[in-house]
Scaffold this active site. Structure first.
Site, PDB file in Angstrom:
ATOM      1  N   TYR A 118       0.834  -1.260  -0.046  1.00 37.68           N
ATOM      2  CA  TYR A 118      -0.010   0.004  -0.010  1.00 37.68           C
ATOM      3  C   TYR A 118       0.574   1.207  -0.189  1.00 37.68           C
ATOM      4  O   TYR A 118       0.396   2.291  -0.605  1.00 37.68           O
ATOM      5  CB  TYR A 118      -0.833   0.036   1.293  1.00 37.68           C
ATOM      6  CG  TYR A 118      -2.342  -0.598   0.942  1.00 37.68           C
ATOM      7  CD1 TYR A 118      -2.529  -2.068   0.883  1.00 37.68           C
ATOM      8  CD2 TYR A 118      -3.390   0.218   1.159  1.00 37.68           C
ATOM      9  CE1 TYR A 118      -3.669  -2.341   0.556  1.00 37.68           C
ATOM     10  CE2 TYR A 118      -4.629  -0.410   1.090  1.00 37.68           C
ATOM     11  CZ  TYR A 118      -4.880  -1.889   0.744  1.00 37.68           C
ATOM     12  OH  TYR A 118      -5.918  -2.337   0.661  1.00 37.68           O
TER      13      TYR A 118
ATOM     14  N   ASP B  14      -6.590  -6.829   3.836  1.00 36.96           N
ATOM     15  CA  ASP B  14      -7.854  -6.180   2.971  1.00 36.96           C
ATOM     16  C   ASP B  14      -8.620  -7.276   2.548  1.00 36.96           C
ATOM     17  O   ASP B  14     -10.042  -6.942   2.771  1.00 36.96           O
ATOM     18  CB  ASP B  14      -7.015  -5.182   2.136  1.00 36.96           C
ATOM     19  CG  ASP B  14      -8.422  -4.407   1.350  1.00 36.96           C
ATOM     20  OD1 ASP B  14      -9.200  -3.961   1.950  1.00 36.96           O
ATOM     21  OD2 ASP B  14      -8.101  -4.473   0.221  1.00 36.96           O
TER      22      ASP B  14
ATOM     23  N   LYS C  32       2.563 -15.223   3.100  1.00 36.19           N
ATOM     24  CA  LYS C  32       2.884 -15.966   1.829  1.00 36.19           C
ATOM     25  C   LYS C  32       4.335 -16.400   1.856  1.00 36.19           C
ATOM     26  O   LYS C  32       4.893 -16.017   0.791  1.00 36.19           O
ATOM     27  CB  LYS C  32       2.466 -15.128   0.580  1.00 36.19           C
ATOM     28  CG  LYS C  32       2.505 -15.918  -0.788  1.00 36.19           C
ATOM     29  CD  LYS C  32       1.294 -17.016  -0.918  1.00 36.19           C
ATOM     30  CE  LYS C  32       1.491 -17.692  -1.961  1.00 36.19           C
ATOM     31  NZ  LYS C  32       0.599 -18.998  -2.223  1.00 36.19           N
TER      32      LYS C  32
ATOM     33  N   ASP D 154     -12.751  -8.779   3.925  1.00 30.90           N
ATOM     34  CA  ASP D 154     -13.824  -8.738   3.162  1.00 30.90           C
ATOM     35  C   ASP D 154     -14.516  -9.908   3.127  1.00 30.90           C
ATOM     36  O   ASP D 154     -15.754 -10.113   3.184  1.00 30.90           O
ATOM     37  CB  ASP D 154     -13.548  -8.363   1.768  1.00 30.90           C
ATOM     38  CG  ASP D 154     -13.928  -6.661   1.686  1.00 30.90           C
ATOM     39  OD1 ASP D 154     -13.952  -5.803   2.605  1.00 30.90           O
ATOM     40  OD2 ASP D 154     -14.476  -6.142   0.316  1.00 30.90           O
TER      41      ASP D 154
ATOM     42  N   ASP E 298      -3.392 -18.116   0.608  1.00 30.80           N
ATOM     43  CA  ASP E 298      -4.469 -18.714   0.020  1.00 30.80           C
ATOM     44  C   ASP E 298      -5.133 -19.793   0.676  1.00 30.80           C
ATOM     45  O   ASP E 298      -6.238 -20.082   0.469  1.00 30.80           O
ATOM     46  CB  ASP E 298      -3.821 -19.172  -1.287  1.00 30.80           C
ATOM     47  CG  ASP E 298      -2.351 -20.020  -1.040  1.00 30.80           C
ATOM     48  OD1 ASP E 298      -1.957 -20.032   0.125  1.00 30.80           O
ATOM     49  OD2 ASP E 298      -1.901 -20.839  -1.900  1.00 30.80           O
TER      50      ASP E 298
HETATM   51  C1  IPM Z   1     -10.490  -0.915   3.591  1.00 29.72           C
HETATM   52  C2  IPM Z   1     -10.551  -0.414   2.267  1.00 29.72           C
HETATM   53  C3  IPM Z   1      -9.512   0.678   1.905  1.00 29.72           C
HETATM   54  C4  IPM Z   1      -8.234  -0.274   1.837  1.00 29.72           C
HETATM   55  C5  IPM Z   1      -9.674   1.464   0.586  1.00 29.72           C
HETATM   56  C6  IPM Z   1     -11.114   2.181   0.561  1.00 29.72           C
HETATM   57  C7  IPM Z   1      -8.453   2.416   0.490  1.00 29.72           C
HETATM   58  O1  IPM Z   1     -11.001  -1.140   1.233  1.00 29.72           O
HETATM   59  O2  IPM Z   1     -10.404  -0.039   4.533  1.00 29.72           O
HETATM   60  O3  IPM Z   1     -10.542  -2.234   3.665  1.00 29.72           O
HETATM   61  O4  IPM Z   1      -7.996  -0.946   0.905  1.00 29.72           O
HETATM   62  O5  IPM Z   1      -7.653  -0.402   2.899  1.00 29.72           O
HETATM   63 MG    MG Z   2     -11.106  -3.240   2.293  1.00 32.30          MG
END
Ligand code: IPM
Ligand code: MG
Length: 367
Positions: free
Chosen positions: A144, A248, A192, A252, A224
């Protein structure tokens, strides 16, 4: 007596304004109920800030965040930037710069389930029942922020740099080990290391630190495999420690265990500052419609009370209130099921009112 606190609220983009407005009302009700003083101020971030000032993180916003006891963020992001992948100024830069400038290196993402919502997940209820995972995602390093990141070869080659220093791994790993000690004593570090040098340093550092925490049982898993295990057998996880990019993606994915991104809060912690935000994004498709689920932001307030203000019992109380409203059958659109009666499907304001009603009822007290 809880000392007076200043909070900077950054509504941001999309549904950010609606959900932070709701959470602010809940926080005010909590302050009234438990007798503490609150000062709030709002500032611009993301697309809203670009429109008003040309910058995704104006200096005044950063200053207001640095001066506050805690920051509450809604969301950043706007679909107009998806059309132009080469746009130089983007809303997300505001959030990334804020994380870096406030030194928020540890992102805590608890994946907890409300029993009422077991069927809201696309994954079988028997698989997700009892899931309680706490992710520690590193937030200010990795690909990042790594340098160089650039175009070469007349724009035909692009590169980002995945990079970690031992110090960056150590400071978040310490926090994850301490959390594991306070929970079930299990920590899974995800990397990884079979391929990446930065992951080999990550693993080596976690292995060395583990010697200081003999009461924590540490496992290491490739990312993975972790993605697969999270869906196959999520209850095997307690504290999960991982880097920025893997975290990240995995958080999700893990959010789907709980059925809705709309229920998941997060805390981003550094040595001096802290920021609380729902995991969901700006949801431009429903922005302004009054239907956004404010509960992830309200649960982020619970984390704020626990972590920044050391009021664990009030944090727990907020969770209990949300749970009661769900038990009464109220839902927002995103967590409604086919059998939810239409009159129980509430918009942002109405569900927030149900939550505040409970907070104002003297019968419900701290446990
Ligand atoms: C998160 C989001 C952010 C990230 C974006 C909006 C930059 O996806 O907080 O998970 O990738 O960290
Ligand atoms: Mg995210």
């Amino acid at each position: 007596m809880i000392p007076a606190k200043t909070i900077t609220i950054l509504p941001g983009d999309g549904i950010g304004a609606e959900v932070t407005h709701a959470a602010r009302q809940v926080l005010e009700a909590i302050a009234n109920r438990f007798g503490f003083k609150l000062k709030t101020q709002t500032a611009l971030i993301g697309h809203e800030a670009i429109v008003a000032t040309g910058k995704p993180l104006p200096e005044e916003t950063l200053a207001a965040c640095k001066a506050a006891d805690a920051v509450l963020l809604g969301a950043v992001g706007h679909p107009m930037y998806d059309l132009d992948p080469s746009a130089k100024i983007r809303p997300e830069q505001g959030l990334l710069a804020l994380r870096q400038d406030l030194g928020l290196y540890a992102n805590l993402r608890p994946i907890q389930l409300f029993d009422e919502l077991l069927d809201a997940s696309h994954i079988k209820a028997e698989t997700v029942k009892g899931v309680d995972i706490l992710f520690f995602r590193e937030l200010t390093g990795d690909v990042y922020f790594g340098q160089p990141r650039e175009r070469r070869d007349n724009g035909n080659t692009a590169l980002d740099t995945m990079i970690y220093s031992r110090y960056e791994v150590e400071r978040i790993a310490h926090k994850a080990f301490v959390a594991a000690q306070q929970r079930s004593g299990r920590l899974c570090s995800v990397d990884k290391a079979n391929v990446l040098e930065s992951s080999r340093l990550w693993r080596e550092t976690v292995q060395q630190l583990a010697k200081q925490y003999p009461d924590v049982q540490v496992t290491h898993m490739y990312v993975d495999n972790a993605a697969m295990q999270l869906i196959k057998n999520p209850r095997q996880f307690d504290v999960v420690l991982t880097g920025n990019m893997f975290g990240d993606i995995l958080t999700d994915l893990a959010s789907e265990l709980s059925g809705s991104l709309g229920m998941l809060p997060s805390a981003s912690i550094g040595d001096q500052h802290s920021l609380y935000e729902p995991i969901h994004g700006s949801a431009p498709d429903i922005a302004g419609l009054g239907v956004a689920n404010p509960m992830a932001t309200i649960l982020s307030i619970a984390l704020m009370l626990e972590i920044s203000w050391q009021q664990a019992d009030i944090g727990q109380y907020i969770r209990q209130v949300v749970d009661l409203v769900l038990k009464e059958g109220y839902r927002t659109r995103d967590i409604a099921e086919s059998h939810t009666p239409p009159h129980k499907i509430l918009g942002t304001t109405a569900i927030t009112e149900r939550i505040i009603d409970k907070i104002e009822q003297p019968a419900l007290t701290l446990i």
